[in-house]
Design a protein around this motif. Structure first.
Motif, mmCIF file in Angstrom:
data_model
loop_
_atom_site.group_PDB
_atom_site.id
_atom_site.type_symbol
_atom_site.label_atom_id
_atom_site.label_comp_id
_atom_site.label_asym_id
_atom_site.label_seq_id
_atom_site.Cartn_x
_atom_site.Cartn_y
_atom_site.Cartn_z
ATOM 1 N N GLN A 1 0.816 -1.223 0.000
ATOM 2 C CA GLN A 1 0.000 0.000 0.000
ATOM 3 C C GLN A 1 0.843 1.265 0.000
ATOM 4 O OE1 GLN A 1 -2.821 -0.003 3.267
ATOM 5 N NE2 GLN A 1 -3.320 -2.131 2.845
ATOM 6 N N TYR A 2 2.093 1.145 0.438
ATOM 7 C CA TYR A 2 2.949 2.334 0.509
ATOM 8 C C TYR A 2 3.352 2.746 -0.900
ATOM 9 C CZ TYR A 2 3.556 0.446 5.273
ATOM 10 O OH TYR A 2 3.376 -0.082 6.519
ATOM 11 N N ASP A 3 3.485 4.036 -1.131
ATOM 12 C CA ASP A 3 3.887 4.465 -2.479
ATOM 13 C C ASP A 3 5.398 4.260 -2.679
ATOM 14 O OD1 ASP A 3 4.752 6.393 -0.809
ATOM 15 O OD2 ASP A 3 3.818 8.084 -1.840
ATOM 16 N N ASP A 4 5.790 4.154 -3.916
ATOM 17 C CA ASP A 4 7.204 4.016 -4.291
ATOM 18 C C ASP A 4 7.919 2.922 -3.500
ATOM 19 O OD1 ASP A 4 6.982 5.956 -6.205
ATOM 20 O OD2 ASP A 4 7.982 7.536 -5.074
ATOM 21 N N THR A 5 7.234 1.797 -3.339
ATOM 22 C CA THR A 5 7.768 0.679 -2.561
ATOM 23 C C THR A 5 7.755 -0.569 -3.437
ATOM 24 O OG1 THR A 5 6.929 1.670 -0.539
ATOM 25 C CG2 THR A 5 7.389 -0.704 -0.459
ATOM 26 N N ALA B 1 -6.418 1.611 -17.441
ATOM 27 C CA ALA B 1 -7.066 1.723 -16.134
ATOM 28 C C ALA B 1 -7.016 0.375 -15.433
ATOM 29 C CB ALA B 1 -8.517 2.154 -16.322
ATOM 30 N N ALA B 2 -7.062 0.399 -14.125
ATOM 31 C CA ALA B 2 -7.067 -0.855 -13.373
ATOM 32 C C ALA B 2 -8.137 -0.809 -12.300
ATOM 33 C CB ALA B 2 -5.701 -1.087 -12.728
ATOM 34 N N ARG B 3 -8.778 -1.955 -12.106
ATOM 35 C CA ARG B 3 -9.645 -2.075 -10.936
ATOM 36 C C ARG B 3 -9.051 -3.120 -10.016
ATOM 37 N NH1 ARG B 3 -14.024 -3.437 -12.785
ATOM 38 N NH2 ARG B 3 -15.274 -1.564 -12.644
ATOM 39 N N GLY B 4 -8.960 -2.770 -8.741
ATOM 40 C CA GLY B 4 -8.413 -3.681 -7.746
ATOM 41 C C GLY B 4 -9.500 -4.541 -7.136
ATOM 42 N N GLN C 1 0.728 -3.680 -12.328
ATOM 43 C CA GLN C 1 -0.576 -3.256 -11.807
ATOM 44 C C GLN C 1 -1.621 -4.354 -12.043
ATOM 45 O OE1 GLN C 1 -1.399 -0.976 -9.707
ATOM 46 N NE2 GLN C 1 -2.379 0.773 -10.683
ATOM 47 N N HIS C 2 -1.554 -4.970 -13.200
ATOM 48 C CA HIS C 2 -2.489 -6.062 -13.505
ATOM 49 C C HIS C 2 -2.335 -7.187 -12.478
ATOM 50 C CE1 HIS C 2 -5.155 -8.519 -15.883
ATOM 51 N NE2 HIS C 2 -4.250 -9.473 -15.994
ATOM 52 N N LEU C 3 -1.088 -7.521 -12.161
ATOM 53 C CA LEU C 3 -0.842 -8.572 -11.169
ATOM 54 C C LEU C 3 -1.345 -8.159 -9.793
ATOM 55 C CD1 LEU C 3 2.709 -9.705 -12.295
ATOM 56 C CD2 LEU C 3 0.589 -11.024 -12.465
ATOM 57 N N MET C 4 -1.094 -6.908 -9.422
ATOM 58 C CA MET C 4 -1.594 -6.413 -8.132
ATOM 59 C C MET C 4 -3.112 -6.625 -8.062
ATOM 60 S SD MET C 4 0.964 -5.299 -6.307
ATOM 61 C CE MET C 4 1.957 -6.582 -7.028
ATOM 62 N N ALA C 5 -3.780 -6.296 -9.148
ATOM 63 C CA ALA C 5 -5.244 -6.369 -9.176
ATOM 64 C C ALA C 5 -5.740 -7.812 -9.079
ATOM 65 C CB ALA C 5 -5.768 -5.709 -10.445
ATOM 66 N N ILE C 6 -5.225 -8.669 -9.949
ATOM 67 C CA ILE C 6 -5.798 -10.021 -9.989
ATOM 68 C C ILE C 6 -5.367 -10.866 -8.797
ATOM 69 C CG2 ILE C 6 -6.009 -9.932 -12.518
ATOM 70 C CD1 ILE C 6 -3.722 -11.956 -12.712
ATOM 71 N N LEU C 7 -4.270 -10.485 -8.136
ATOM 72 C CA LEU C 7 -3.839 -11.217 -6.935
ATOM 73 C C LEU C 7 -4.379 -10.574 -5.657
ATOM 74 C CD1 LEU C 7 -0.181 -12.181 -7.840
ATOM 75 C CD2 LEU C 7 -2.221 -13.619 -7.869
ATOM 76 N N TYR D 1 -3.877 -7.719 -4.304
ATOM 77 C CA TYR D 1 -2.993 -6.830 -3.551
ATOM 78 C C TYR D 1 -3.469 -5.401 -3.806
ATOM 79 C CZ TYR D 1 0.401 -10.730 -3.216
ATOM 80 O OH TYR D 1 1.026 -11.923 -2.952
ATOM 81 N N PRO D 2 -3.027 -4.442 -2.999
ATOM 82 C CA PRO D 2 -3.449 -3.053 -3.268
ATOM 83 C C PRO D 2 -2.847 -2.534 -4.570
ATOM 84 C CG PRO D 2 -2.176 -3.225 -1.202
ATOM 85 C CD PRO D 2 -2.177 -4.580 -1.820
ATOM 86 N N LEU D 3 -3.576 -1.674 -5.251
ATOM 87 C CA LEU D 3 -3.059 -1.063 -6.474
ATOM 88 C C LEU D 3 -2.149 0.105 -6.137
ATOM 89 C CD1 LEU D 3 -6.229 -0.864 -8.758
ATOM 90 C CD2 LEU D 3 -4.529 -2.691 -8.566
ATOM 91 N N ALA D 4 -1.182 0.349 -7.013
ATOM 92 C CA ALA D 4 -0.352 1.552 -6.896
ATOM 93 C C ALA D 4 -1.081 2.712 -7.578
ATOM 94 C CB ALA D 4 0.999 1.325 -7.559
ATOM 95 N N THR D 5 -0.705 3.908 -7.205
ATOM 96 C CA THR D 5 -1.231 5.094 -7.874
ATOM 97 C C THR D 5 -0.198 5.508 -8.921
ATOM 98 O OG1 THR D 5 -2.351 5.748 -5.852
ATOM 99 C CG2 THR D 5 -2.044 7.460 -7.519
#
Lengths: 391, 391
Positions: free
Chosen positions: A342-346, B203-206, B299-305, B307-311
């Motif tokens: 959840q932390y940015d730039d991590t 775009a990504a949806r988490g 980001q795709h991996l964050m979403a489908i697994l 995990y929280p998305l990055a900004t």
């Protein structure tokens, strides 16, 4: 021997052999795959981190000359991600016309710490004082003359603090000598210098002799294992300049292309001394993956494949912290992963080693931020949450 | 169905299935390997780009329900990098409890362009006008009413301009109808709108419903194939705002987690219209690998697994240019690679496809720079030097 131009224009036909299939090898492959390069790894462990993405693996040890010859025979360029390997066979293979980078002569030289120090001394490169040791009496004489503390080292085979022993009192001499197997192993002794900072320079030499340095990182070790690298190093600009100059001096003397790491000490007067050289990509250069325009792994490939080197620069101040196994052994698991993501730039890296044990290097985290101070705070936060533990 | 927490904390035990083993799949795997994730790819070509780094490959076509079931059975999450796949079997697998992302219902909906447009219309999302076509007479009526030019489209199976035909004169009607197989294929017709820019939003949806947008890119197509993406898009801030708003509206209506690409037109009045949706990582998002803090693949991996998305944010203005095969077919080679690697902030990707043919997507180059204008100049320079050709 120069690589064939046709091969260089068809990177998907290039085969690189890597001795060692650990996380360093894995990260070299991850970069190389962007260009479609093929990789063959020599490692005794079929579940080593690089195995899952290498095109091929030769199962074998780093001193297995037959396997090393086999590897050389099926690749265009051979490189290594470990240092304790059979350097003589590599030198013989170079004689036969194989391209092995960095040059095995450099590897051979650094493998013996006494030879490495002597090399630095002969080349007029600032380094800590040292002396060869054969008997306990040699140590006693040294200490009588130079004082305590001193650091006794095995000339061969040490890493992550293994093979080193600090002597703080005269009572510890005999024990240290026994611990490092002084009656059979080659030993040396060094003055235990008081330093304010440990720093390292990741440097590369290209095929046309060009040398490029990465931004200088400050390293924090605990129990002789690298824990944290902070970039830029928190030293004065004049120290950075001295370190760059020293790194260039060292690079001018080393043979072969590729990435090298030059570890240095900064003493309280701001003097910079070379501690150790590694002719390979290095843990203290992991931050380059997200912190720089080019990673040390990609730069290494540029060098050994005779492509032009990039000029590295820092995108943002960076901090790399190693993820070492906690007390609990077993199948590896990362507690707190979801929270930290959840932390940015991590950026979390997990090497894919199935089992964790205390202090085993299981992964690392790179943090980017505004300045080293903010990064240190962020790292503290990450450290509290993220734990590698067994289940 | 939520992923097991233990699995999420041991990313090296996670198995992701990917339908399709092209460059998109390959780049997803390259990101996932940083966390040690395992990948199984379904692709009919044993030499597909992803094959060399996937942990396993199931040889089979995208409509082979048996192979798709086999893939689903051996992975924790199933995703896809192509659109023309058996959506019904995926929907049935979801019913049985498998996690397939983005939702197969979304895939099914977009696979038929008429259904996709109707969906947008029903949801009140701005898009180009369209109509169903069955006979040549339908086309004639449409053109009498709406004028020329118009664009005839096959509802199924089109990509990179295949399945589309622009009608500029009444004489071309019959030919276009025949070309797209109107007597057997479902067709639709659209007004050929004059646009000043094509743009796309990645775009990504988490897993928790959060939506994150990447910086908006401007796309340049030639012969219906994406050639260049420039970020930021060279449109007014008000247009970017409209595009973001539109992208969020679309994302609110789509089902499933993961990365989506929403392609849009900007007309001379600055109106923004949705052209097409792809429920997957997209060629126009490749620039994110070097241009952003997080790539579309990660980001795709964050979403489908889950995990929280990055900004996401832009590190530097970026330009992505596709490397398409030149006229000469054969084994692939990149002329000018060494020269181009001398340029700063220039990243060459070569997918590892053995053979090149005209207009085949063989790789791409990302350039970073100060502004889009400087990047366009740099791209011209690269284009003159770098050629994919056969030997």
């Amino acid at each position: 021997m120069a690589l064939d131009k046709k091969i260089k224009n068809s990177p998907n036909t290039v085969k690189i052999g890597i001795i060692g299939g650990g996380q360093l090898g894995k990260m070299i492959i991850l970069e190389g795959k962007k260009l479609g390069i093929q990789f063959i790894v020599l490692d005794p462990d079929e579940n080593c981190p690089a195995a899952s993405i290498a095109d091929e693996q030769i199962l074998g040890g780093y001193y297995d000359s037959e396997k090393i010859e086999k590897l050389a025979a099926c690749c265009h360029v051979l490189t290594y991600e470990v240092e304790h390997i059979h350097a003589d066979i590599l030198m013989a293979l170079v004689e036969k016309g194989h391209s092995i980078q960095p040059a095995p002569t450099t590897l051979k030289m650094i493998q013996n710490k006494y030879r490495q120090k002597t090399f630095l001394l002969e080349k007029g490169i600032a380094t800590t004082e040292f002396e060869k040791i054969t008997t306990v009496v040699d140590i006693e004489n040294y200490i009588r003359r130079e004082g305590l503390p001193a650091i006794l080292k095995s000339c061969y085979g040490g890493y992550d603090g293994k093979g080193n022993k600090v002597i703080r009192t005269v009572d510890e001499i005999e024990k240290a000598y026994q611990l490092l197997g002084g009656s059979t192993n080659e030993l040396m002794i060094e003055k235990y210098i008081t330093f304010t900072h440990e720093i390292s320079v990741i440097a590369a030499r290209g095929a046309y002799g060009e040398i490029r340095l990465f931004p200088i990182g400050e390293n924090i070790h605990e129990e002789n294992i690298l824990r944290t690298t902070i970039v830029p190093a928190r030293v004065e600009a004049s120290v950075l300049q001295k370190a760059e100059k020293l790194a260039l001096e060292v690079m001018e003397e080393l043979e072969g292309t590729g990435v090298f790491c030059i570890e240095m000490f900064v003493d309280p007067e701001g003097n910079v001394l070379v501690n150790e050289i590694a002719p390979r990509v290095h843990n203290s250069g992991h931050y380059t993956m997200e912190g720089c325009n080019i990673s040390q792994f990609q730069q290494h490939l540029m060098a050994i494949l005779e492509y032009p080197l990039a000029t590295p620069y820092l995108i943002k101040p960076s901090l790399m912290m190693n993820l070492l196994g906690e007390e609990k052994e077993g199948r590896a698991m990362i507690e707190g992963l979801t929270e930290v993501l959840q932390y940015d730039d991590t950026y979390v890296h997990f090497y894919g080693k199935e089992y964790t044990k205390p202090l085993r290097k299981m992964g690392h985290v790179t943090l980017l931020g505004h300045n080293p101070e903010a990064l240190m705070d962020k790292a503290e936060k990450v450290k509290k949450v993220l734990k590698i533990t067994g289940y």
